[in-house]
Design a protein around this motif. Structure first.
Motif, short mmCIF file in Angstrom:
data_model
loop_
_atom_site.label_atom_id
_atom_site.label_comp_id
_atom_site.label_asym_id
_atom_site.label_seq_id
_atom_site.Cartn_x
_atom_site.Cartn_y
_atom_site.Cartn_z
N MET A 106 -12.72 -7.75 0.56
CA MET A 106 -11.27 -7.64 0.48
C MET A 106 -10.59 -8.55 1.48
SD MET A 106 -11.02 -5.33 -1.89
CE MET A 106 -9.25 -5.05 -1.83
N THR A 107 -9.51 -9.16 1.02
CA THR A 107 -8.64 -9.93 1.91
C THR A 107 -7.39 -9.12 2.27
OG1 THR A 107 -7.63 -10.98 -0.03
CG2 THR A 107 -9.44 -12.15 1.04
N THR A 108 -7.33 -7.89 1.79
CA THR A 108 -6.30 -6.92 2.19
C THR A 108 -7.01 -5.59 2.40
OG1 THR A 108 -5.84 -6.27 -0.10
CG2 THR A 108 -4.50 -8.05 0.83
N VAL A 109 -6.36 -4.66 3.06
CA VAL A 109 -6.93 -3.32 3.18
C VAL A 109 -6.99 -2.70 1.78
CG1 VAL A 109 -6.64 -1.01 4.14
CG2 VAL A 109 -6.03 -3.02 5.50
N PRO A 110 -8.15 -2.25 1.32
CA PRO A 110 -8.23 -1.70 -0.04
C PRO A 110 -7.39 -0.44 -0.19
CG PRO A 110 -10.26 -1.26 1.18
CD PRO A 110 -9.44 -2.20 2.02
N GLY A 111 -6.82 -0.27 -1.38
CA GLY A 111 -5.97 0.87 -1.63
C GLY A 111 -6.65 2.20 -1.35
N LEU A 112 -7.97 2.27 -1.54
CA LEU A 112 -8.70 3.51 -1.31
C LEU A 112 -8.68 3.94 0.15
CD1 LEU A 112 -11.85 3.01 -3.57
CD2 LEU A 112 -9.88 4.48 -4.02
N LEU A 113 -8.39 3.00 1.06
CA LEU A 113 -8.43 3.30 2.49
C LEU A 113 -7.07 3.14 3.16
CD1 LEU A 113 -11.79 1.52 3.47
CD2 LEU A 113 -11.44 3.86 2.67
N GLN A 114 -6.03 2.96 2.38
CA GLN A 114 -4.70 2.76 2.96
C GLN A 114 -4.04 4.08 3.35
OE1 GLN A 114 -2.24 0.44 0.32
NE2 GLN A 114 -3.55 -1.38 0.45
N THR A 115 -3.27 4.04 4.43
CA THR A 115 -2.41 5.17 4.77
C THR A 115 -1.17 5.11 3.88
OG1 THR A 115 -1.14 3.95 6.43
CG2 THR A 115 -3.15 5.07 7.18
N GLU A 116 -0.43 6.19 3.84
CA GLU A 116 0.78 6.21 3.01
C GLU A 116 1.80 5.20 3.50
OE1 GLU A 116 4.30 9.29 1.54
OE2 GLU A 116 2.42 10.08 2.36
N ALA A 117 1.99 5.12 4.81
CA ALA A 117 3.00 4.20 5.35
C ALA A 117 2.61 2.75 5.12
CB ALA A 117 3.19 4.47 6.84
N TYR A 118 1.32 2.44 5.26
CA TYR A 118 0.88 1.07 5.04
C TYR A 118 0.99 0.70 3.56
CZ TYR A 118 -2.06 -3.11 5.15
OH TYR A 118 -2.53 -4.39 5.02
N ALA A 119 0.63 1.64 2.68
CA ALA A 119 0.76 1.39 1.24
C ALA A 119 2.21 1.10 0.89
CB ALA A 119 0.25 2.59 0.45
N ARG A 120 3.13 1.85 1.47
CA ARG A 120 4.56 1.63 1.20
C ARG A 120 5.00 0.27 1.71
NH1 ARG A 120 5.99 5.94 3.14
NH2 ARG A 120 6.07 7.14 1.19
N ALA A 121 4.48 -0.14 2.88
CA ALA A 121 4.85 -1.44 3.43
C ALA A 121 4.34 -2.57 2.55
CB ALA A 121 4.28 -1.58 4.85
N VAL A 122 3.11 -2.44 2.04
CA VAL A 122 2.54 -3.49 1.20
C VAL A 122 3.28 -3.57 -0.13
CG1 VAL A 122 0.48 -4.16 -0.10
CG2 VAL A 122 0.25 -3.38 2.26
N LEU A 123 3.53 -2.42 -0.76
CA LEU A 123 4.15 -2.41 -2.08
C LEU A 123 5.61 -2.85 -2.04
CD1 LEU A 123 2.58 0.89 -3.48
CD2 LEU A 123 2.14 -1.43 -4.29
N SER A 124 6.25 -2.76 -0.89
CA SER A 124 7.65 -3.17 -0.78
C SER A 124 7.80 -4.55 -0.17
CB SER A 124 8.44 -2.14 0.05
OG SER A 124 7.90 -2.06 1.36
N ALA A 125 6.66 -5.25 0.06
CA ALA A 125 6.73 -6.54 0.75
C ALA A 125 7.23 -7.67 -0.14
CB ALA A 125 5.35 -6.90 1.31
N GLY A 126 7.04 -7.57 -1.44
CA GLY A 126 7.45 -8.64 -2.34
C GLY A 126 8.61 -8.21 -3.21
N PRO A 127 8.77 -8.88 -4.36
CA PRO A 127 9.82 -8.47 -5.31
C PRO A 127 9.41 -7.19 -6.02
CG PRO A 127 8.52 -10.26 -6.22
CD PRO A 127 8.03 -10.06 -4.81
N SER A 128 9.40 -6.12 -5.26
CA SER A 128 8.85 -4.85 -5.72
C SER A 128 9.95 -3.89 -6.13
CB SER A 128 8.00 -4.21 -4.62
OG SER A 128 7.04 -5.11 -4.14
N PRO A 129 9.59 -2.83 -6.83
CA PRO A 129 10.57 -1.79 -7.16
C PRO A 129 11.00 -1.06 -5.91
CG PRO A 129 8.35 -1.11 -7.78
CD PRO A 129 8.26 -2.55 -7.40
N GLU A 130 12.13 -0.39 -5.99
CA GLU A 130 12.66 0.34 -4.86
C GLU A 130 12.87 1.80 -5.25
OE1 GLU A 130 16.20 -1.63 -3.71
OE2 GLU A 130 15.19 -3.45 -3.01
N GLY A 131 13.16 2.59 -4.24
CA GLY A 131 13.53 3.97 -4.47
C GLY A 131 12.45 4.77 -5.17
N HIS A 132 12.86 5.47 -6.22
CA HIS A 132 11.97 6.39 -6.93
C HIS A 132 10.76 5.67 -7.50
CE1 HIS A 132 10.74 9.93 -9.14
NE2 HIS A 132 10.73 9.24 -10.26
#
Length: 269
Positions: A106-132
Motif C-alpha cells: 500500500m502507498t496509503t493506509v489501507p481502509g481496513l486499518l484506518q481510524t474514523e478520523a483519518y478515513a474522513r480526512a482522506v475521503l474529504s481530501a479531494g473533490p469528494s462528497p460532503e455532509g451526509h
C-alpha cells in the motif's frame, strides 16, 4: 434432457456462466471430458460455470470451438468484461469479505486499518462528497473492518511504503491516532505490518497499490489500484506474477519488529 432455462441475475457475467454450463450439459460432456478437450483444469472450468471466475477471451474462443457456437461465448465475454470494468471495486470487496489470506502493498493506509478520523480526512481530501454522503462513505469504509473480527479472522499482511508514513493529514492528533492504530494492529497475531523503506530502492509495484486475496476454495485474485482507477485480476498466471512481485518487495522490506519500531519512531517524531 429438457433445455436449461435461465432465471439468474440480469447481468452479462451471470448469463455467460449460465451459457458455459448449459452448453456443456447439452453436449453430454462431463467436466473431466471437457478438461481433456480443452487442457483447462476441471476445477477452473467449474468456477467458470458458477461465475466465481472471469476468464480471458482465448478461453471463451476455445469453448466456442468445442461447442461450435459461432462465437457466442466470446461475444458474451466482451459484454461481461464491460460490466466487470464498471463493477471492479464492488467485486473486489466481495472477494475481500470472503478471503482467508490477504497480502497488501500500500502507498496509503489501507481502509481496513484506518481510524474514523483519518478515513474522513482522506475521503474529504479531494473533490469528494460532503455532509451526509461523506459520512455514509466513512461508515461504509469502517464497516469493512468487521471482517478482521471474524472467527477465525483472515490472515492479513500489509507492506506500507515509507512515503505513506511521511505524508500526514493536517491535524496532528488525527495522524497520531492513526499511527497508534497501525502500531496496535501490528501486535495482533493475525496481522503483520512491514515498512518498505526508501532505502530498499526501486521495485515494480511503485506508483500503485496491490492486494492479493486467497479465497476459501484455494483460488486467488489480485486488485491493482491507482489514485483514480483499479483493475481486478483473476487469471491465475497473472496473479502468480503479481505474487512474485509482492514477494520481492516483502523480502526487501523491514522485518515486522523493525517496522513496528519505525512506526513508533514516526509517532515520537
Amino acid at each position: 434432457m429438457a433445455a436449461r432455462q435461465y432465471d439468474g441475475e440480469d447481468t452479462a457475467r451471470a448469463m455467460l456462466a449460465f451459457e458455459i454450463r448449459r452448453l456443456r450439459e447439452e453436449s453430454g460432456k462431463s467436466l473431466a471430458q471437457l478438461s481433456d478437450d480443452t487442457s483447462y483444469d476441471r476445477s477452473y472450468l467449474h468456477r467458470l460455470e458458477t461465475g466465481e471466475r472471469f476468464s480471458h477471451l482465448p478461453v471463451m474462443e476455445t469453448l466456442d470451438g468445442v461447442y461450435a457456437t459461432g462465437g457466442l461465448l466470446a461475444r458474451l465475454w466482451k459484454l461481461a468484461q464491460q460490466e466487470v470494468f464498471r463493477d471492479r471495486y464492488k467485486l473486489f470487496m466481495q472477494h475481500e469479505a470472503r478471503a482467508v489470506v490477504m497480502h497488501k502493498y500500500m502507498t496509503t493506509v489501507p481502509g481496513l486499518l484506518q481510524t474514523e478520523a483519518y478515513a474522513r480526512a482522506v475521503l474529504s481530501a479531494g473533490p469528494s462528497p460532503e455532509g451526509h454522503e461523506l459520512e455514509e462513505q466513512v461508515q461504509a469504509r469502517l464497516g469493512r473492518q468487521e471482517l478482521l473480527h471474524r472467527d477465525p479472522p483472515p490472515s492479513l499482511r500489509v507492506i506500507l511504503d515509507e512515503g505513506t508514513l511521511r505524508r500526514p493529514p493536517a491535524d496532528p492528533k488525527v495522524w497520531n491516532e492513526q499511527l497508534q492504530r497501525l502500531f496496535d494492529c501490528a501486535q495482533r497475531p493475525h496481522i503483520t505490518i512491514q515498512v518498505s523503506p526508501f532505502a530498499s530502492g526501486v521495485h515494480d509495484l511503485m506508483g500503485g497499490s496491490l492486494s492479493l486475496l486467497w479465497l476459501p476454495d484455494g483460488g486467488a485474485v489480485a486488485y491493482l489500484e491507482g489514485s483514480k482507477s483499479g483493475e481486478l485480476v483473476e487469471d491465475p498466471a497473472e496473479v502468480t506474477q503479481l505474487r512474485l512481485s509482492y514477494e520481492r518487495v516483502r523480502d526487501a522490506a523491514l522485518p515486522p519488529a523493525e517496522s513496528a519500531a519505525f512506526i513508533q519512531h514516526v509517532m515520537e517524531g
